[in-house]
Design a protein around this motif. Structure first.
Motif, mmCIF file in Angstrom:
data_model
loop_
_atom_site.group_PDB
_atom_site.id
_atom_site.type_symbol
_atom_site.label_atom_id
_atom_site.label_comp_id
_atom_site.label_asym_id
_atom_site.label_seq_id
_atom_site.Cartn_x
_atom_site.Cartn_y
_atom_site.Cartn_z
ATOM 1 N N LEU A 1 23.604 9.671 -32.088
ATOM 2 C CA LEU A 1 24.619 8.379 -32.109
ATOM 3 C C LEU A 1 24.833 7.783 -31.019
ATOM 4 O O LEU A 1 25.078 8.262 -29.905
ATOM 5 N N PHE A 2 25.067 6.318 -31.194
ATOM 6 C CA PHE A 2 25.231 5.374 -29.701
ATOM 7 C C PHE A 2 26.426 4.648 -30.232
ATOM 8 O O PHE A 2 26.386 4.153 -31.526
ATOM 9 N N ALA B 1 32.103 1.712 -33.858
ATOM 10 C CA ALA B 1 31.745 3.133 -34.231
ATOM 11 C C ALA B 1 30.567 3.523 -33.614
ATOM 12 O O ALA B 1 29.689 2.660 -33.009
ATOM 13 N N TYR B 2 30.246 4.878 -33.715
ATOM 14 C CA TYR B 2 28.985 5.259 -33.204
ATOM 15 C C TYR B 2 28.304 5.405 -34.327
ATOM 16 O O TYR B 2 28.402 5.954 -35.354
ATOM 17 N N LYS B 3 27.023 4.679 -34.038
ATOM 18 C CA LYS B 3 25.836 4.560 -34.987
ATOM 19 C C LYS B 3 24.678 5.201 -35.108
ATOM 20 O O LYS B 3 24.358 5.567 -33.756
ATOM 21 N N CYS B 4 24.149 5.859 -35.954
ATOM 22 C CA CYS B 4 23.079 6.851 -35.836
ATOM 23 C C CYS B 4 21.855 5.865 -35.544
ATOM 24 O O CYS B 4 21.629 4.887 -36.318
ATOM 25 N N ASP B 5 20.995 6.244 -34.554
ATOM 26 C CA ASP B 5 19.790 5.796 -34.238
ATOM 27 C C ASP B 5 18.549 5.728 -35.194
ATOM 28 O O ASP B 5 17.510 5.372 -35.046
ATOM 29 N N GLY B 6 18.727 6.964 -36.125
ATOM 30 C CA GLY B 6 17.573 7.253 -36.930
ATOM 31 C C GLY B 6 16.697 7.887 -36.316
ATOM 32 O O GLY B 6 16.636 8.546 -34.998
ATOM 33 N N THR B 7 15.655 8.189 -36.980
ATOM 34 C CA THR B 7 14.093 9.207 -36.262
ATOM 35 C C THR B 7 12.899 8.140 -36.194
ATOM 36 O O THR B 7 13.362 6.868 -37.105
ATOM 37 N N ASP B 8 11.931 8.535 -35.799
ATOM 38 C CA ASP B 8 10.752 7.843 -35.520
ATOM 39 C C ASP B 8 10.225 7.370 -37.343
ATOM 40 O O ASP B 8 9.896 6.408 -37.657
#
Ligand SMILES: [Zn+2]
Length: 223
Positions: free
Chosen positions: A134-135, A142-149
């Motif tokens: 989360l960034f 808000a803190y947002k998920c950067d996801g995965t590859d």
């Protein structure tokens, strides 16, 4: 700058990076927002009662919390600048906390990130996809998920679950943050209207009930 913003969209929550500013600069902008608000009211007749109710600047308790938070962040950022940390130093402390430096980030973004960890704590992995990091997003507050590859993820949360920053042993030995109790604050405070674009973290109906309305007011438990 002022001309590039639509007058009726101007508020603390819509100025990008507002909360990263020094408190005195925030106060100066608040005054301009209030002047702008008065001007709008003179210019056009607002018939919609809802529109009239949107506070454009924070006041009272919210403002107190924002001030404390802003001053703390400024103080920590100044300290971090004095340490003259290099990118590899940030890489080290982020890695120890299961974080990483994103592609386009330099020293100043790393200072913002580390100050956020110090003041509020380190967000745990994304509760939705379980793997993403989360960034903080200054636009969406808000803190947002950067996801995965492998897969992207849209989870976001203004105050995710967190734990205290893990400080590398040799940093602690050199007096880094000595005498400070971490995290310094329990959660991040937001200006009025900041939660307008918030997404729900889960799809459970129960959580949807808590979803904020367009005007930043929660449907229940509004303090
Ligand atoms: Zn996620």
């Amino acid at each position: 700058f002022w001309k590039s913003v639509r007058k009726d969209e101007l508020s603390e929550a819509t100025i990008y990076g507002f909360e990263a500013l020094e408190w005195v600069d925030q106060e100066m902008l608040r005054e301009k927002i209030i002047l702008n608000e008065k001007e709008i009211k003179k210019d056009e007749e607002l018939n919609d009662a809802d529109v009239k109710d949107i506070p454009l600047v924070s006041s009272g308790k919210v403002k107190e919390a924002l001030k404390e938070q802003s001053e703390m962040l400024s103080e920590i950022k100044k300290e971090l600048v004095e340490f003259k940390l290099k990118l590899k130093d940030f890489e080290e402390v982020f890695k120890a906390n299961d974080y990483y430096i994103r592609e386009d980030e330099g020293i100043s973004e790393c200072i913002e990130q580390l100050a956020d960890f110090i003041v509020f704590g380190v967000p745990s992995k994304c509760p939705k996809c379980k793997e993403g990091t989360l960034f903080y997003d200054y636009t969406e507050h808000a803190y947002k998920c950067d996801g995965t590859d492998e897969k992207s993820c849209v989870a976001s949360d203004p105050n995710p679950e967190r734990h205290s920053l893990d400080i590398p042993e040799d940093w602690a030995e050199n007096g880094f943050l000595e005498g400070r109790k971490l995290p310094m604050l329990k959660e991040r405070s937001y200006p009025p209207g900041a939660h307008v674009k918030m997404d729900t973290v889960t799809d459970y109906p129960r959580d949807r009930i808590r979803r904020p309305t367009r005007f930043g007011k929660h449907l229940e438990n509004e303090e």
